[in-house]
Motif scaffolding. Structure first.
Motif, PDB file in Angstrom:
ATOM      1  N   GLU A 188     -33.208 -93.422 -10.909  1.00  0.00           N
ATOM      2  CA  GLU A 188     -34.710 -93.003 -11.687  1.00  0.00           C
ATOM      3  C   GLU A 188     -34.656 -91.576 -11.732  1.00  0.00           C
ATOM      4  O   GLU A 188     -35.377 -90.975 -12.553  1.00  0.00           O
ATOM      5  CB  GLU A 188     -35.756 -93.600 -10.618  1.00  0.00           C
ATOM      6  CG  GLU A 188     -37.056 -93.468 -11.198  1.00  0.00           C
ATOM      7  CD  GLU A 188     -37.936 -94.335 -10.647  1.00  0.00           C
ATOM      8  OE1 GLU A 188     -39.294 -94.388 -10.988  1.00  0.00           O
ATOM      9  OE2 GLU A 188     -37.658 -94.773  -9.394  1.00  0.00           O
ATOM     10  N   ASP A 189     -33.986 -90.770 -10.492  1.00  0.00           N
ATOM     11  CA  ASP A 189     -34.240 -89.326 -10.532  1.00  0.00           C
ATOM     12  C   ASP A 189     -33.490 -88.745 -11.989  1.00  0.00           C
ATOM     13  O   ASP A 189     -33.930 -87.717 -12.517  1.00  0.00           O
ATOM     14  CB  ASP A 189     -33.703 -88.959  -9.445  1.00  0.00           C
ATOM     15  CG  ASP A 189     -32.473 -89.243  -9.037  1.00  0.00           C
ATOM     16  OD1 ASP A 189     -32.151 -90.394  -9.417  1.00  0.00           O
ATOM     17  OD2 ASP A 189     -31.612 -88.573  -8.645  1.00  0.00           O
ATOM     18  N   LYS A 192     -35.570 -88.953 -14.884  1.00  0.00           N
ATOM     19  CA  LYS A 192     -36.511 -87.950 -15.079  1.00  0.00           C
ATOM     20  C   LYS A 192     -35.758 -86.750 -15.682  1.00  0.00           C
ATOM     21  O   LYS A 192     -36.384 -85.975 -16.369  1.00  0.00           O
ATOM     22  CB  LYS A 192     -37.301 -87.837 -13.756  1.00  0.00           C
ATOM     23  CG  LYS A 192     -38.140 -89.073 -13.422  1.00  0.00           C
ATOM     24  CD  LYS A 192     -38.862 -88.990 -12.207  1.00  0.00           C
ATOM     25  CE  LYS A 192     -39.741 -90.320 -12.031  1.00  0.00           C
ATOM     26  NZ  LYS A 192     -40.536 -90.093 -10.572  1.00  0.00           N
ATOM     27  N   LYS A 193     -34.911 -86.494 -14.862  1.00  0.00           N
ATOM     28  CA  LYS A 193     -34.302 -85.068 -15.007  1.00  0.00           C
ATOM     29  C   LYS A 193     -33.806 -85.018 -16.464  1.00  0.00           C
ATOM     30  O   LYS A 193     -33.825 -83.966 -17.174  1.00  0.00           O
ATOM     31  CB  LYS A 193     -32.820 -84.931 -14.292  1.00  0.00           C
ATOM     32  CG  LYS A 193     -32.218 -83.575 -14.437  1.00  0.00           C
ATOM     33  CD  LYS A 193     -31.115 -83.369 -13.505  1.00  0.00           C
ATOM     34  CE  LYS A 193     -30.569 -82.078 -13.706  1.00  0.00           C
ATOM     35  NZ  LYS A 193     -29.610 -81.791 -12.772  1.00  0.00           N
ATOM     36  N   ASP A 195     -35.303 -86.731 -19.061  1.00  0.00           N
ATOM     37  CA  ASP A 195     -36.334 -87.087 -19.770  1.00  0.00           C
ATOM     38  C   ASP A 195     -36.231 -88.261 -20.699  1.00  0.00           C
ATOM     39  O   ASP A 195     -36.254 -88.339 -21.978  1.00  0.00           O
ATOM     40  CB  ASP A 195     -36.690 -85.842 -20.725  1.00  0.00           C
ATOM     41  CG  ASP A 195     -38.114 -86.235 -21.339  1.00  0.00           C
ATOM     42  OD1 ASP A 195     -38.816 -86.957 -20.851  1.00  0.00           O
ATOM     43  OD2 ASP A 195     -38.506 -85.614 -22.623  1.00  0.00           O
TER      44      ASP A 195
END
Length: 557
Positions: A188-189, A192-193, A195
């Motif tokens: 999940e990280d 996010k990184k 986008d």
């Protein structure tokens, strides 16, 4: 070994004894005359003399997991406990976990097979039934059983699963919690990184995997990450996303599935051709390399077969040590050209034991099964001895006194628990009670598991298989003789399709695989499956039965 007698039970027993003595003292009935030659009647002797334990032999899987300090799988603290507390003198016979078919074949061929055989795989047990080497159990259960007989009455699915084509029971079964055993995990990280959104379709899955492989999501300035893993079980999960299973129900009948294999082969082919996956995935025979890449923070999407508690204790813990900021979450299977599916579930009614037709003491075998299915036995094998291995926690459920002690003395004994229906303990028997919530990483794993239960046990989505593989029908010998030799050539053909480059398309791959099928007389297999589904599927344990058990368990929360 500590005495495990329940104190409450002991107090009740004492009160009953006192009551019996008082009644005896008040009785005015004259004592009967003593029989000749002694002071006790035969009836009194039989009451006062405990029945001698009989000898039986029992298989146990050998995984090489018993700590050296604990002995061997045949001789350890739990084999001794089962002999001390149980109703029989048990000789345990080790069977290598992944060589059980060869071992059992040798034992039966030499007329030395044990009395009670614990085995999961239907393709191993069913031929033994066909050859008359295993005992029908209906009469044994009726004459000698108490506890298991009651379970059959209360949970008819146990009988349904244990009954074979001749209408007789051949297998003992246990009840288990329904939960997903396959999952699609994503960093999940990394989403996010970069986008990115959680992929909703298999085309989205490809795009996200491509970005993970090419856009440096770990920020080290190097192109050293893989978008997704597809070796061994990871590849099988990807197959399930596309419902690339050999058999599907279509238009009310069972059909050999080809179209979905074309779609998944094309998907994997793109991943391979574009360097999105580890190009050496075929040599990762047991998935160990993919697991190592994941825990080292080098894989963005990790499809896997999962034991949720073990995953939290091992893979997730190692990942967090290596990459403290890593955030992993399960996501729903994306929608594929075939639809959107729930993953494979644990087997809710699992046939685990059969009896050698040559056993001399079927009564002792039955009493041993009755002992194993008792909740007290299951609880002790699962948690250990109260006070020594566990205490009652804040939740009211067993909590390890020491994780190190549990790991060293208890956690390896799972193969002695193959008749344990821990789900019958609706409060403390669920999988979620295995997480140590005081450990932050295990709490994170627990949250992942709870999310997986929400997204993967959705009754509005179809189950990906006809049923759990352990409940698929056993092919008769003549049909298996046709089917067996074609499995590897067809599997190899689809591997060739992945590796074959742009000149060898997924469509051509499927055509070539179908040619192998047609030339190998695959139509006979198709006809057999259609006939089975038309005539016998009403007695089979199918996906709808799994959903019924799942919904029943969820309603008991």
């Amino acid at each position: 070994m500590k005495n495990t007698v329940n104190p409450w039970f002991a107090r009740i027993a004492s009160l009953l004894l006192v009551s019996v003595l008082l009644l005896a003292g008040c009785s005015q009935t004259p004592a009967p005359a003593e029989p000749e030659g002694g002071t006790e009647t035969d009836e009194e002797t039989s009451v006062n003399t405990p029945e001698a334990k009989k000898d039986i032999s029992v298989t146990v899987y050998d995984r090489g997991s018993v700590p050296a300090a604990e002995g061997t799988i045949e001789d350890n603290r739990w084999s001794k406990w089962l002999n001390e507390q149980g109703p029989a003198n048990v000789k345990f016979v080790a069977v290598p976990r992944f060589e059980s078919q060869q071992k059992l074949n040798v034992l039966f061929a030499s007329s030395s097979a044990p009395d009670l055989i614990f085995e999961y795989a239907p393709h191993i047990k069913n031929p033994l039934i066909d050859q008359g080497l295993l005992m029908p159990l209906d009469d044994v259960i009726e004459e000698y059983s108490t506890t298991y007989k009651q379970m059959l009455e209360q949970y008819p699915a146990l009988k349904k699963v244990g009954t074979k084509a001749d209408g007789k029971i051949y297998e003992f079964a246990r009840l288990a919690e329904v939960y997903p055993i396959h999952a699609l995990l994503i960093r999940e990280d990394w989403l996010k990184k970069l986008d990115l959104q959680v992929p909703q379709t298999t085309e989205d899955l490809y795009e996200v995997a491509k970005a993970f492989a090419e856009n440096d999501p770990d920020g080290n300035g190097e192109k050293d990450t893989y978008g997704i893993a597809i070796s061994l079980q990871s590849g099988q999960v990807v197959d399930q996303i596309f419902q690339a299973t050999r058999w599907v129900v279509k238009d009310g009948t069972v059909t050999r599935n080809w179209d979905n294999f074309t779609a998944v082969t094309d998907f994997k082919k793109r991943l391979f051709d574009e360097g999105i996956i580890d190009k050496d995935f075929l040599n990762d025979k047991n998935g160990a390399k993919a697991k190592q890449d994941f825990v080292n923070g080098k894989v963005g999407i990790y499809p896997l077969q999962i034991n949720w508690v073990s995953f939290a204790q091992n893979e997730l813990t190692t990942l967090k040590k290596n990459v403290p900021d890593a955030v992993v979450t399960p996501i729903p299977y994306p929608k594929s050209p075939a639809g959107q599916f729930n993953p494979a579930f644990s087997n809710p009614v699992q046939a685990t034991a059969v009896v050698n037709a040559s056993t001399k003491n079927p009564d002792a075998v039955m009493k041993y099964i009755d002992f194993l299915v008792k909740p007290e036995t299951a609880n002790t094998l699962k948690n250990g001895i109260e006070g020594e291995h566990w205490k009652v926690g804040a939740s009211g459920c067993p909590e390890p006194v020491s994780m190190d002690k549990r790991k060293a003395e208890v956690s390896w004994n799972g193969d002695f628990q193959m008749m344990s229906s821990t789900i019958l303990d609706t409060k403390c028997g669920k999988l979620e009670t295995g997480f140590n919530l005081s450990d932050p990483v295990q709490k994170e794993g627990f949250d992942m598991y709870k999310k997986a239960m929400q997204i993967y046990t959705d009754p509005s989505k179809p189950y990906v298989e006809i049923t759990h593989p352990e409940h698929m029908p056993q092919l008769p010998e003549d049909i298996e003789a046709i089917s067996g030799p074609m499995v590897k050539p067809i599997d190899d053909m689809f591997i060739k399709g992945i590796l074959g480059g742009k000149g060898y398309t997924a469509e051509q791959t499927t055509k070539d695989a179908k040619d192998i099928w047609d030339k190998g007389n695959g139509k006979m297999i198709e006809d057999w499956f259609k006939q089975w589904y038309e005539q016998d599927s009403g007695n089979a344990f199918l996906a709808k039965d799994i959903y019924e058990v799942m919904e029943q368990q969820q309603s008991q929360k």
